[in-house]
Design an enzyme around this catalytic site. Structure first.
Site, mmCIF file in Angstrom:
data_model
loop_
_atom_site.group_PDB
_atom_site.id
_atom_site.type_symbol
_atom_site.label_atom_id
_atom_site.label_comp_id
_atom_site.label_asym_id
_atom_site.label_seq_id
_atom_site.Cartn_x
_atom_site.Cartn_y
_atom_site.Cartn_z
ATOM 1 N N VAL A 614 0.971 -0.899 0.032
ATOM 2 C CA VAL A 614 -0.168 -0.311 -0.494
ATOM 3 C C VAL A 614 0.617 0.747 0.232
ATOM 4 C CG1 VAL A 614 -0.299 -0.361 2.551
ATOM 5 C CG2 VAL A 614 -1.710 1.334 1.080
ATOM 6 N N ASP A 615 1.882 1.584 0.462
ATOM 7 C CA ASP A 615 2.591 2.699 0.950
ATOM 8 C C ASP A 615 4.525 1.467 1.128
ATOM 9 O OD1 ASP A 615 4.448 4.587 1.418
ATOM 10 O OD2 ASP A 615 2.751 5.274 2.808
ATOM 11 N N PRO A 616 4.732 1.397 0.864
ATOM 12 C CA PRO A 616 4.661 1.793 -1.031
ATOM 13 C C PRO A 616 4.303 1.026 -1.892
ATOM 14 C CG PRO A 616 6.546 1.178 -0.560
ATOM 15 C CD PRO A 616 6.044 0.664 0.523
ATOM 16 N N ASP A 619 0.306 3.679 -3.599
ATOM 17 C CA ASP A 619 0.637 5.183 -3.661
ATOM 18 C C ASP A 619 1.463 5.497 -5.094
ATOM 19 O OD1 ASP A 619 2.707 4.006 -2.483
ATOM 20 O OD2 ASP A 619 3.383 5.657 -1.044
ATOM 21 N N ARG A 733 6.150 12.972 0.901
ATOM 22 C CA ARG A 733 5.327 12.226 2.007
ATOM 23 C C ARG A 733 6.217 11.882 2.877
ATOM 24 N NH1 ARG A 733 5.532 7.963 -2.041
ATOM 25 N NH2 ARG A 733 6.738 5.886 -0.371
#
Length: 950
Positions: A614-616, A619, A733
């Protein structure tokens, strides 16, 4: 003398009669048979037409004909030409057919002539080859009847091209109608609906007349037809094409014509090898070198030619040593929905989704030069719509994708003319074939090389020219096992790690019952739970990082490896994958250690996809989708602010950290003391490690229904280069938390609990200690001080913050509870909080993501795209974190298995061919982002970004 009797024509007539007399004597006892075709219901062709039979019978050849009411030329016409219609054809020494003969219908000790499709050791036809050898049959294969230049002399190629062109024009009419455009092509039928190609050509001319009158919708724009190759197939297709008002252009002119051409005619372009094949090491195309060393060449067809083609008609010969025209990843780029700005905007007429509308793959090579053509279509079901994002085909004219026609017996749709054409090519060699006696040694068969060199089997063995088939068969047998496994979907995936994120990965992959997943963990409860839930998963109990030999065995026996281990172990797993040439997927950040393995992965020819969580992960995909859309429209990305975090649902946030843990808290806690760096208005802002990060936390005002704060995450500036955005003046970020997290966590840092240094009192073998005693030690005081005094010391160490003291108290860190010691304060606290603040059954989490993309347009307008993603966990299913990490990981793995990702080396999901299909598939799983925007004519971009900050 000849002049007195009429000159040259009379001489020719007399010589011909003399030859016929000699030929008649030679063939007086000859007998051949034409067998019925029974390979499929559409096969109506024959190797010889009645006109050829008439000529043979006049020469004294006995012709037997197996009756067939399916044959295009009626049996009566053959009988009128002198053929004898009967079921039993065993009298004939020579038996002619078109397609393969069923094994049980082969008559021993005969000479057969047909297309056997055995010269490449095609596995499907090896039983036929075995039967030919066993029954002492002499097989002459039309495919190997070649001239001195190696070109085929007897083939249906021209009519394959004719039929293919008619098919694709018919399909084009329906496809354009489904896209909202009525065209003259609607009145073109499939070739088998016409009595002959002449009537079909008239329908083409009628459509061409309407096109010439300007009746094509302007909203379609110019239509460009690309023909690959210049052989009989291509020429047959081009004959039909030329019935339309047309203009031929060079490959170099295609870009201009595709954008600015006329709509009262169509454009054709013949593309040959030298137009798209390039030497990998530079230099000019060399045909002789390419034929000997095709591996030295690559193709730029997908980049140089296909983007400007409306219809591709493919008729080239291809084998797996040659570069493909269009790969599966190429298709994702070619079929990307995009605006075609040169087309007029007509109310009620939607623009085409992309330039490429249809492909007629007359060569019909499965997984061949057009890689995504995995199966041939049929005469009764001639079209499929290939969706590149889903890598799927469906029988439809409506929806996303390109229309594909890949019928493997095109000429059967024009049976009479195909038979006439083929028979005229075959007839000159019939007498040589008639002289064959399958019971005599092959060495005694003295005929023209065209026929002799086409004999594949004789006297129970392969002839010398075709002995290579036996060797090729051994090689291809193992390759076929792999190929068959791929086609059947028998793919084996190794999943290292069986934690809660693993379940959605295994779930996604095993939806295909032919994909098997081996799940490895050192915890029996984890692997057993997964194995019991998913039929196609197999548990392996092993601590692979402490048993490297077992890891190597597991990796070598699987097609792909997914590492869901802690990120520090990924480089070791990658090294084993490189050694065994196995592809790999991870959801973690691509560390320097992984980056250092880039060249090794490329050299090994493997793909390692990183950062697909998801993150990373998500995104990146959402950001790149926005960036690419902006740059394609001429805009410039000036700023990018991104926030993301996994949180408990709001109703579960009532604890000092406003946080819950579904796995080890160590990473979350360690991040609070990390360094960070970002860019603000062109200036670099650096945050030093040790706790400054929490002081940089800021309130976030987007999604006001949540009470959020955020702080920078690691090195944001590095993503300028990763995203390819040198124009960025602001990039940040950050991590999202509920308001209050940073203040409470700052107290834990100040008191010394977020410390990776071993503490003497926390040695696992040391004496017992309580949290209260540990806090006293961290404050530098003895264990027996009063609680009020301890409060004062904590207030002193935390800057006098009552809120931080209260958070420490509410977390139970001042209680007389015995600690489960883990050597360092950080690991001890992580273990403690993992239990105290864990998610209980039935509770849910939420993923919150926000991108603010600042854009500057050529007209000086400024805009901020606001992209929000909110995903809740399912109390009875997967957590939000498990879904948003596990599903994209599973999707990336499947894309590698299916050949959708072929780039080698260390990758992130930054390319449109990766992120677009992944985002679409995530949407199908309920993971959907929402986009809004704010536009102003002037002012500061920072004002536009105010939605990110309070």
């Amino acid at each position: 003398m000849w002049k007195a009797f009429g000159g040259k024509n009379l001489k020719t007539l007399c010589l011909k009669k003399q030859w016929l007399k000699i030929s008649s004597v030679r063939s007086a006892s000859s007998c051949l048979a034409i067998r019925r075709e029974d390979v499929n219901l559409w096969e109506r062709r024959a190797p010889l037409a009645p006109s050829h039979v008439r000529q043979l019978t006049k020469e004294g050849v006995k012709v037997l004909l197996q009756p067939s009411n399916r044959r295009a030329y009626p049996t009566k016409e053959y009988e009128n030409a002198g053929a004898i219609s009967q079921e039993d054809i065993s009298e004939a020494d020579l038996i002619l057919g078109v397609k393969q003969v069923p094994i049980d219908k082969l008559i021993p000790n005969k000479t057969y002539v047909f297309f056997s499709h055995t010269i490449k050791a095609q596995e499907d036809n090896m039983p036929l080859l075995d039967a030919l050898l066993e029954k002492n049959i002499r097989l002459i294969d039309y495919e190997k009847m070649l001239n001195k230049d190696g070109l085929r002399l007897v083939a249906f190629g021209k009519y394959a091209g004719v039929a293919g062109m008619l098919n694709i024009l018919h399909g084009l009419g329906f496809r354009l109608l489904a896209l909202g455009h009525h065209t003259p092509f609607m009145h073109i039928s499939p070739p088998h609906h016409y009595r002959n190609s002449g009537s079909a050509r008239q329908a083409i001319r009628d459509a061409g007349y309407e096109i010439a009158l300007g009746l094509m919708p302007k909203s379609i724009g110019p239509l460009t037809f690309v023909f690959t190759g210049s052989g009989n197939v291509s020429q047959g297709a081009q004959e039909v094409f030329r019935e339309l008002p047309h203009e031929y252009v060079s490959p170099e002119a295609l870009p201009k014509v595709a954008k600015h051409g006329a709509t009262n005619k169509v454009y054709g372009c013949e593309v040959n090898m030298w137009d798209h094949l390039v030497r990998k090491e530079g230099g000019k195309f060399d045909m002789e070198e390419f034929l000997k060393h095709p591996e030295r060449y690559g193709s730029n067809f997908a980049k140089k030619i296909a983007p400007y083609a409306s219809i591709i008609v493919n008729g080239i010969y291809w084998d797996n040593t040659q570069p493909r025209l269009i790969t599966i990843p190429d298709a994702k780029t070619l079929l990307k929905p995009t605006s075609l700005p040169w087309l007029p905007n007509v109310v009620g007429c939607p623009q085409l989704p992309h330039h490429l509308l249809a492909i007629c793959d007359i060569s019909a090579d499965r997984d061949g030069s057009i890689e995504f053509v995995s199966e041939c279509t049929t005469i009764d079901r001639p079209f499929v719509l290939y969706d590149a994002d889903q890598n799927t085909e469906r029988e439809s004219f409506h929806g996303p994708g390109v229309l594909v026609c890949s019928i493997d017996n095109m000429p059967a749709q024009i049976p009479n003319e195909s038979t006439d054409f083929f028979g005229s090519l075959l007839f000159p060699y019939i007498h040589d074939m008639l002289s064959s006696n399958a019971t005599t040694p092959f060495e005694e068969y003295k005929v023209t090389p065209v026929v002799r060199d086409a004999v594949i089997t004789s006297n129970g063995k392969l002839t010398p020219k075709f002995e290579y088939i036996a060797k090729l068969r051994e090689v291809s047998r193992s390759a076929h096992k792999v190929s068959s496994a791929k086609k059947m979907g028998n793919k084996k995936v190794l999943c290292l790690g069986a934690g809660y994120v693993s379940a959605p990965v295994v779930d996604y992959l095993t939806r295909d019952p032919k994909v098997e997943v081996t799940v490895v963990s050192h915890l029996r409860s984890e692997v057993d739970a997964l194995a019991s839930k998913f039929k196609n998963s197999h548990p392996v109990l092993c601590d692979v990082m402490n048993h490297k030999e077992e890891l190597e065995k597991l990796v070598s026996s699987h097609d792909l490896v997914i590492s869901l281990l802690p990120y520090v172990y990924h480089p070791e797993v990658a090294k084993v994958c490189i050694m065994n040439k196995k592809n790999m997927v991870t959801a973690s950040y691509m560390s320097k250690e992984m980056t250092d393995l880039e060249q090794s992965a490329v050299d090994a020819g493997i793909t390692v996809v990183n950062e697909v969580g998801v993150d990373p992960g998500i995104d990146h995909m959402l950001a790149m989708e926005c960036f690419d859309n902006v740059t394609e429209k001429g805009g410039k990305v000036a700023s990018f602010v991104s926030w993301c975090g996994g949180l408990p649902a709001p109703e579960l946030s009532a604890n000092p950290l406003r946080y819950r843990f579904s796995w080890s808290p160590r990473g979350v806690l360690l991040n609070t003391i990390s360094e960070a760096k970002y860019l603000l208005n062109g200036k670099t802002v650096e945050i030093q490690p040790g706790g400054e990060l929490l002081q940089a936390a800021m309130p976030l005002s987007f999604l006001p229904g949540f009470n959020l704060e955020g702080f920078p995450n690691r090195d944001s500036i590095a993503y300028k280069g990763i995203y390819g955005l040198d124009s960025l003046r602001t990039i940040l970020r950050g991590t999202v938390r509920y308001t209050g997290f940073s203040n409470a966590a700052a107290g834990l840092v100040q008191i010394g609990l977020i410390d990776t240094t071993p503490h003497p009192s926390l040695h696992p073998l040391g004496p017992e200690i309580t949290w209260r005693h540990l806090m006293c030690e961290l404050c530098g005081k003895p264990h027996d001080i009063l609680l009020d005094s301890l409060h004062s010391l904590i207030l002193q160490k935390t800057g006098g913050s009552e809120a931080r003291l209260q958070a420490i108290q509410e977390l139970g860190l001042l209680e007389d509870e015995v600690i489960d010691k883990k050597n360092t304060p950080l690991d001890t606290l992580s273990h403690y909080l993992a239990q105290r603040l864990k998610f209980e059954r039935g509770e849910r989490d939420v993923i919150i993501m926000r991108h603010d993309v600042g854009i500057e347009w050529p007209d000086l307008t400024k805009e901020v795209k606001q992209i929000d993603l909110v995903v809740y966990g399912d109390p009875e299913g997967y957590t939000a974190m498990a879904k948003t990490v596990g599903l994209p990981t599973g999707i990336a793995a499947r894309m590698i298995l299916d050949g959708e990702i072929q780039q080698k080396g260390m990758l992130r999901p930054l390319n449109v061919s990766m992120y677009r299909p992944m985002l679409k598939r995530l949407q199908q799983e309920g993971i959907v982002a929402r986009e809004t925007s704010k536009v102003v004519d002037g002012g500061s971009m920072n004002d536009l970004l105010a939605s990110s900050f309070s």
